[in-house]
Design a protein around this motif. Structure first.
Motif, short mmCIF file in Angstrom:
data_model
loop_
_atom_site.label_atom_id
_atom_site.label_comp_id
_atom_site.label_asym_id
_atom_site.label_seq_id
_atom_site.Cartn_x
_atom_site.Cartn_y
_atom_site.Cartn_z
N HIS A 1 1.42 9.35 -28.28
CA HIS A 1 0.74 10.64 -28.20
C HIS A 1 0.50 11.01 -26.74
CE1 HIS A 1 -2.83 13.29 -28.21
NE2 HIS A 1 -2.22 13.83 -29.25
N GLN A 2 0.07 10.05 -25.94
CA GLN A 2 -0.17 10.31 -24.52
C GLN A 2 1.12 10.68 -23.80
OE1 GLN A 2 -3.04 10.65 -22.90
NE2 GLN A 2 -1.90 11.15 -21.05
N MET B 1 3.76 12.01 -25.16
CA MET B 1 4.17 13.33 -25.64
C MET B 1 3.34 14.42 -24.96
SD MET B 1 6.31 14.95 -27.53
CE MET B 1 7.00 13.60 -28.46
N SER B 2 2.06 14.15 -24.76
CA SER B 2 1.19 15.11 -24.08
C SER B 2 1.68 15.36 -22.66
CB SER B 2 -0.25 14.57 -24.06
OG SER B 2 -1.10 15.47 -23.42
N GLU B 3 2.03 14.31 -21.96
CA GLU B 3 2.54 14.45 -20.60
C GLU B 3 3.88 15.17 -20.58
OE1 GLU B 3 2.52 10.45 -19.13
OE2 GLU B 3 0.33 10.34 -19.14
N ALA B 4 4.73 14.89 -21.57
CA ALA B 4 6.03 15.55 -21.65
C ALA B 4 5.87 17.05 -21.91
CB ALA B 4 6.89 14.91 -22.74
N VAL B 5 4.92 17.41 -22.76
CA VAL B 5 4.67 18.83 -23.05
C VAL B 5 4.18 19.53 -21.79
CG1 VAL B 5 3.14 20.42 -24.29
CG2 VAL B 5 4.25 18.56 -25.53
N GLU B 6 3.26 18.92 -21.08
CA GLU B 6 2.75 19.53 -19.85
C GLU B 6 3.86 19.72 -18.83
OE1 GLU B 6 -0.66 17.52 -18.24
OE2 GLU B 6 -1.64 17.45 -20.20
N THR B 7 4.71 18.72 -18.68
CA THR B 7 5.83 18.81 -17.73
C THR B 7 6.80 19.91 -18.15
OG1 THR B 7 5.64 16.46 -17.20
CG2 THR B 7 7.74 17.53 -16.71
N ALA B 8 7.10 19.96 -19.44
CA ALA B 8 8.04 20.97 -19.94
C ALA B 8 7.49 22.38 -19.75
CB ALA B 8 8.34 20.71 -21.42
#
Length: 54
Positions: free
Chosen positions: A14-15, A17-24
């Motif tokens: 989850h963490q 994925m959260s970082e990946a969403v922010e980067t994207a």
């Protein structure tokens, strides 16, 4: 112990994925559909963590 390890793995995913969403979201060329799919997966992980923690 296996249950705790599984829960911790879900939290790490989850963490990540959260970082990946922010980067994207900060990247100009990323498709909105891809970001939406990532957000859905993040939500699914969050719901599973909540379900197992209850």
């Amino acid at each position: 112990m296996a249950f705790d390890a599984h829960l911790e793995t879900l939290r790490r995913k989850h963490q990540a994925m959260s970082e990946a969403v922010e980067t994207a979201q900060r990247s100009p060329g990323v498709d909105d559909l891809e970001v939406a799919t990532m957000k859905k997966e993040k939500l699914r992980l969050k719901e599973e963590i909540a379900r197992l923690s209850a």
